[in-house]
Scaffold this active site. Structure first.
Site, PDB file in Angstrom:
ATOM      1  N   GLU A  43       0.980  -1.151  -0.010  1.00  0.00           N
ATOM      2  CA  GLU A  43      -0.155   0.035   0.036  1.00  0.00           C
ATOM      3  C   GLU A  43       0.892   1.112  -0.092  1.00  0.00           C
ATOM      4  O   GLU A  43       0.513   2.198  -0.799  1.00  0.00           O
ATOM      5  CB  GLU A  43      -0.823  -0.004   1.226  1.00  0.00           C
ATOM      6  CG  GLU A  43      -1.831   1.104   1.283  1.00  0.00           C
ATOM      7  CD  GLU A  43      -3.021   1.077   0.190  1.00  0.00           C
ATOM      8  OE1 GLU A  43      -2.886   2.028  -0.736  1.00  0.00           O
ATOM      9  OE2 GLU A  43      -3.792   0.353   0.446  1.00  0.00           O
ATOM     10  N   ASP A  53       1.163   4.238  -3.111  1.00  0.00           N
ATOM     11  CA  ASP A  53       0.737   5.633  -2.832  1.00  0.00           C
ATOM     12  C   ASP A  53       1.937   6.490  -3.236  1.00  0.00           C
ATOM     13  O   ASP A  53       1.762   7.428  -4.152  1.00  0.00           O
ATOM     14  CB  ASP A  53       0.579   5.649  -1.357  1.00  0.00           C
ATOM     15  CG  ASP A  53      -0.829   5.017  -0.904  1.00  0.00           C
ATOM     16  OD1 ASP A  53      -1.708   4.736  -1.849  1.00  0.00           O
ATOM     17  OD2 ASP A  53      -1.247   4.922   0.205  1.00  0.00           O
ATOM     18  N   SER A  77      -7.278   1.920  -3.965  1.00  0.00           N
ATOM     19  CA  SER A  77      -5.705   2.434  -3.304  1.00  0.00           C
ATOM     20  C   SER A  77      -5.093   2.985  -4.397  1.00  0.00           C
ATOM     21  O   SER A  77      -4.270   3.804  -3.795  1.00  0.00           O
ATOM     22  CB  SER A  77      -5.324   1.190  -2.584  1.00  0.00           C
ATOM     23  OG  SER A  77      -5.917   0.593  -1.509  1.00  0.00           O
TER      24      SER A  77
END
Length: 600
Positions: free
Chosen positions: A288, A292, A504
């Site tokens: 994650e 990002d 995400s």
């Protein structure tokens, strides 16, 4: 409770309280007002006994805001491009002064605390929050309750909590929430829906963008050209890190070298919140975090900071997270306190967060307080961006209030009216809604004025009459607001190139776009964009490509996380339609158009 009295276009004010479910009881007994009460011991915990009366606990008390409606209106005016105050953001000092409770509020609460031996001198006051430490014996008298030790059935850890707490009737009108009391939490591996697979590639050359997404694919699809943000401290890009996710500098550097060589040497700062570590050699999953930073920074090139927050948030178990050890709820309040305390010059202009949970799994008072704090960031000129979620119409599809009602599950914080929620798409030519893109309607937050016409049109013209009645709240805040690609993004993690899917990916992508738009505005001596939604639903709407193909799914009969049986809703879906819809919002960004619209 925070009251979202958001102005409807051509209508009267819409209030939040009537739309809140599972709100704290208002029962008054023996001079005490019950603030919050659980139905029973949450799943995954057993009551073990009582703590020693001398045990010390630190409590945070949120005071009721007397200027809620005025503050919300101020945020909307600052964010409305048609208002004279557009872009006139509040400073930290102005915000604190505006929200400072009256002396009556604080005095009433201080007097109540003092009556139980907690002196004013021992209480730390921060605008509308009070923090104090006291013994269990004193806390039990203060809150008219009993605290117990609860044991986690999975890992054996113990915490001190209660199932019900009250405050004196004299202080009840002024107390919104006290924690830790009824909130149970425990660590667990991150829950974000990212689906990984190894990719054999070393650059963007010869990539099929229908199969794998790279920064070059995004730039071509959304007509971004070679435009990047300037490294301006007024336009810092913030990326949220939770749940022991660590953004690894070596992976990021390799990603930039492979896919955005023009940004070679670009890096990011790390800021620790509540003692979060910056583990660069951890063997723990960091997909994650990698995703990002790769796409938020790789697309924008902006001066960036990764805000790592330690700890876990508050959870009311449901079928998605039935065991407290499966807790994925993030410690939003800790991060928000940190950010709101920063000087204006150090605040990020954009904050991207790719986490969320079922709205019902977050206690109502907690979600209300957190949403209001996001509004405070908006008042100070921060664009707060969240992924909409990866469960379509819902996965648990069942209420957790003891009634086990079949229902769709909105996502928090994506459904908070003060954040911009980003759904997901896949493919190019045509771009279509992806099946896992979460969307729908909040059960707690009223529909804000800025989307009233769009959502009302969808419900009245694009949704078949009577379809899904009883499964959603037709008066709630609709989400997502916009959408972006979300399938099989090439990213680097632990030395490998992998494909990652989920909203995400959509959130940092859109955050990167907003960061560049801010840079364009600043170059023309205009303020940054701040809270985006009033602009998106007015001037900005023509800068998005309407997605009219595809749709979401969900309520399949088996929970996608816990794998427990859940209610089955045949054909459960929100379809992508003309105009706004609860799977892709207003559509996907057309940077070429947006770059002109931001200068109007």
């Amino acid at each position: 409770m925070v009251s979202f009295t958001l102005r409807a276009i051509g209508a009267c004010l819409i209030g939040l309280p009537a739309l809140i479910t599972a709100a704290p009881t208002s029962h008054v007994s023996n001079g005490f007002h019950v603030v919050e009460q659980l139905n029973g011991v949450p799943q995954g915990w057993v009551q073990e006994g009582s703590p020693a009366p001398s045990t010390q606990m630190k409590f945070k008390l949120a005071l009721v805001q007397g200027k809620t409606a005025e503050f919300e209106q101020r945020v909307m005016d600052i964010s409305n491009p048609k208002h004279a105050d557009y872009g006139k953001f509040m400073s930290r000092e102005e915000l604190d002064a505006f929200l400072q409770p009256s002396s009556q509020v604080k005095d009433s609460v201080f007097n109540w605390l003092a009556s139980e031996g907690i002196s004013k001198r021992s209480v730390k006051s921060n605008t509308d929050w009070l923090t104090f430490t006291t013994s269990i014996a004193t806390a039990e008298k203060l809150f008219n309750t009993r605290f117990y030790t609860f044991k986690n059935t999975a890992d054996g850890s113990q915490i001190i909590r209660t199932l019900k707490y009250s405050v004196a009737a004299s202080a009840a009108p002024y107390v919104q929430m006290v924690q830790p009391t009824t909130k149970f939490s425990a660590p667990r591996p991150e829950l974000s829906s990212v689906f990984t697979s190894d990719l054999e590639m070393t650059s963007s050359a010869n990539v099929d963008c229908n199969v794998t997404i790279t920064p070059d694919c995004i730039r071509e699809l959304y007509k971004m050209g070679n435009t990047f943000a300037t490294k301006d401290p007024r336009n810092r890009l913030g990326i949220s890190g939770y749940l022991e996710q660590y953004a690894r500098l070596d992976d990021f550097s390799t990603f930039i070298d492979m896919f955005v060589p023009s940004l070679k040497g670009t890096t990011f700062d790390f800021k620790s919140i509540d003692g979060a570590k910056n583990e660069q050699n951890s063997s723990l999953d960091s997909v994650e975090a990698s995703l990002d930073v790769d796409y938020a920074i790789g697309l924008s090139g902006a001066l960036s900071t990764y805000y790592g927050t330690a700890g876990r948030g508050k959870l009311i178990p449901d079928l998605d997270q039935p065991n407290i050890t499966e807790n994925n709820n993030e410690p939003y309040i800790e991060q928000l306190f940190y950010l709101l305390d920063l000087p204006d010059s150090e605040l990020p202009a954009v904050l991207s967060t790719s986490y969320g949970e079922n709205e019902q799994s977050v206690p109502p008072t907690y979600s209300s307080v957190v949403c209001s704090l996001f509004g405070r960031l908006g008042a100070r000129g921060v664009s707060v961006i969240f992924s909409s979620g990866d469960t379509g119409v819902g996965s648990a599809c069942q209420s957790n209030d003891g009634k086990n009602t079949t229902k769709f599950n909105p996502i928090f914080p994506a459904a908070c009216p003060f954040v911009t929620s980003v759904g997901g798409t896949r493919q190019i030519n045509p771009e279509v809604a992806i099946h896992f893109s979460s969307g729908g309607f909040s059960e707690r937050f009223a529909r804000p004025w800025y989307q009233e016409l769009d959502v009302r049109y969808y419900l009245g013209h694009e949704l078949e009459k009577g379809k899904w009645d009883g499964l959603y709240n037709p008066h709630g805040r609709g989400f997502p607001d916009v959408a972006a690609q979300s399938y099989k993004f090439a990213t680097r993690d632990h030395g490998k190139t992998i494909g990652v899917s989920g909203t995400s990916a959509s959130a940092p992508l859109f955050a990167g776009v907003v960061s560049i738009l801010n840079s364009i505005r600043l170059a023309h001596n205009k303020p940054r964009m701040g809270f985006l939604n009033p602009w998106l639903y007015t001037i900005g709407r023509s800068g998005f490509t309407d997605i009219v193909h595809g749709g979401s799914d969900g309520c399949t009969g088996t929970d996608m996380y816990s794998h427990l049986p859940t209610p089955y809703v045949p054909g459960a879906s929100w379809n992508a339609t003309k105009g706004w819809d609860p799977v892709t919002g207003l559509g996907t960004p057309n940077f070429e158009k947006l770059s002109k619209l931001v200068l109007i």
